[in-house]
Design an enzyme around this catalytic site. Structure first.
Site, PDB file in Angstrom:
ATOM      1  N   GLU A 320       8.973  18.875  -3.374  1.00  0.00           N
ATOM      2  CA  GLU A 320       8.681  19.942  -2.415  1.00  0.00           C
ATOM      3  C   GLU A 320       9.569  19.757  -1.180  1.00  0.00           C
ATOM      4  O   GLU A 320       9.318  18.886  -0.353  1.00  0.00           O
ATOM      5  CB  GLU A 320       7.206  19.909  -2.029  1.00  0.00           C
ATOM      6  CG  GLU A 320       6.255  20.124  -3.204  1.00  0.00           C
ATOM      7  CD  GLU A 320       4.805  19.902  -2.829  1.00  0.00           C
ATOM      8  OE1 GLU A 320       4.197  20.805  -2.232  1.00  0.00           O
ATOM      9  OE2 GLU A 320       4.293  18.794  -3.115  1.00  0.00           O
ATOM     10  N   LYS A 323       7.925  19.876   2.483  1.00  0.00           N
ATOM     11  CA  LYS A 323       6.749  19.064   2.789  1.00  0.00           C
ATOM     12  C   LYS A 323       6.959  18.331   4.104  1.00  0.00           C
ATOM     13  O   LYS A 323       8.029  17.793   4.371  1.00  0.00           O
ATOM     14  CB  LYS A 323       6.466  18.080   1.660  1.00  0.00           C
ATOM     15  CG  LYS A 323       5.044  17.548   1.681  1.00  0.00           C
ATOM     16  CD  LYS A 323       4.654  16.977   0.341  1.00  0.00           C
ATOM     17  CE  LYS A 323       3.181  16.661   0.283  1.00  0.00           C
ATOM     18  NZ  LYS A 323       2.751  15.701   1.280  1.00  0.00           N
ATOM     19  N   GLU A 329       8.366  11.978   1.436  1.00  0.00           N
ATOM     20  CA  GLU A 329       7.350  12.972   1.093  1.00  0.00           C
ATOM     21  C   GLU A 329       7.911  14.111   0.239  1.00  0.00           C
ATOM     22  O   GLU A 329       7.167  14.793  -0.466  1.00  0.00           O
ATOM     23  CB  GLU A 329       6.723  13.554   2.362  1.00  0.00           C
ATOM     24  CG  GLU A 329       5.917  12.567   3.186  1.00  0.00           C
ATOM     25  CD  GLU A 329       4.560  12.270   2.579  1.00  0.00           C
ATOM     26  OE1 GLU A 329       4.204  12.928   1.576  1.00  0.00           O
ATOM     27  OE2 GLU A 329       3.860  11.396   3.107  1.00  0.00           O
TER      28      GLU A 329
END
Length: 348
Positions: A320, A323, A329
């Site tokens: 992602e 994020k 992350e």
């Protein structure tokens, strides 16, 4: 050469055959339970992800039968109709205050659950990792209670369980695991939540990350975190249990905290667990692949404290790119944004 058998010999032979068949049957049940214990989180914090319908189809293509989403994406719910994929649906922390109004909770359940009778809802995760310092702590339990009331009014309380997802930061004194408890500020809002879970037969959802436990406590070895330690790393003198991996120690720490909070029989569902492939010292494709493969194999068998398959959701389906947080992350995906596998994993 002809050999005569006595009736006792025949009975022994029949019994041996029966025991063999029973063993194979039990083994097949264990394999099935292990395969069914794995789900995957379907995060949508990216501007380059497959469409919601394509993501659902990708779950089907890979034989993944459980999904977690973090808010009620309507296109995802539409795509899940008739799919037989069991769904954990989330409510964002920022929406908890509004759901302190019972009418708003009833409306939420109507629009996001009852309007989708062909979707197999499993859990409603009311809030995710609400922390001690967060204003949402005061709204969390009332929101859970109102959602539960709306689910019960729809006669869905046996089918759908209402819970919340916590993280290990709410615990203290977790080594050895039996010493673990909800830390000072957390106990004030978690103990009433545990009572709610007990009263409604709901599990506690827990996000379990050996990656972060090692990052912030480097004395935890990489082998301990990756399920590759060759022997006992932590011995718990209070329970006489031995821990060979950090995942088990973290899960059993949650169980110990639940016991102290009045929930000795509350089940723990691992609502997130993963390892990033980039963005940190231990964040490599090799380490992440080792973690995910070993995790899938390991959760079929339970922890030293609790035997039986651990329902576990891998984080996450795709990288992602939007994020929040540090670079790592954005690299938790099992697949790249264009659906290419980063690891060779068997979800079945």
């Amino acid at each position: 050469m002809f050999m005569a058998f006595s009736s006792a010999d025949v009975n022994k032979t029949n019994m041996a055959s029966i025991l063999l068949l029973l063993g194979l049957f039990i083994s097949s049940l264990n394999i099935s339970a292990g395969a069914q214990s794995i789900g995957v989180c379907n995060g949508r914090n990216g501007n380059n992800l497959p469409s919601e319908a394509d993501a659902v189809q990708f779950f089907k293509d890979n034989g993944i039968t459980r999904m977690r989403i973090y808010e009620p994406y309507q296109s995802t719910l539409q795509a899940l109709k008739g799919s037989n994929i069991e769904l954990t649906i989330g409510i964002l922390n920022k929406n908890l205050q509004g759901l302190n109004d019972p009418a708003a909770a009833t409306d939420w359940v109507q629009k996001n659950v009852r309007d989708f009778p062909d979707v197999k809802f499993r859990y409603i995760a009311v809030g995710n990792e609400v922390d001690v310092e967060d204003a949402e702590t005061q709204y969390l339990l009332p929101a859970m209670q109102n959602i539960q009331s709306a689910i019960s009014a729809a006669n869905l309380q046996d089918q759908i369980k209402v819970s919340t997802a916590i993280y290990s930061g709410l615990l203290e004194n977790s080594s050895p695991p039996s010493n673990s408890a909800f830390r000072g500020g957390a106990s004030s809002f978690m103990i009433p939540i545990v009572t709610f879970l007990v009263n409604n037969g709901s599990p506690l959802l827990a996000n379990i990350y050996p990656y972060f436990s090692r990052k912030y406590e480097p004395s935890n070895s990489l082998e301990y975190a990756l399920f590759t330690a060759s022997g006992t790393v932590v011995h718990d003198p209070n329970t006489n249990l031995d821990y060979q991996n950090l995942f088990d120690a973290l899960v059993d720490s949650v169980y110990a905290a639940l016991e102290k909070a009045g929930g000795p029989n509350v089940q723990v569902v691992v609502s997130e667990s993963g390892w990033p492939s980039d963005g940190g010292a231990d964040a490599t494709v090799a380490n992440a692949g080792t973690y995910y493969k070993n995790l899938i194999d390991h959760v079929k068998n339970g922890t030293p404290k609790r035997s039986g398959a651990i329902e576990t959701y891998l984080f996450a389906m795709f990288d992602e790119n939007e994020k929040q947080g540090e670079e790592e992350e954005r690299h938790f995906g099992l697949f790249t944004r264009d659906k290419q596998p980063k690891y060779q994993l068997n979800f079945n």
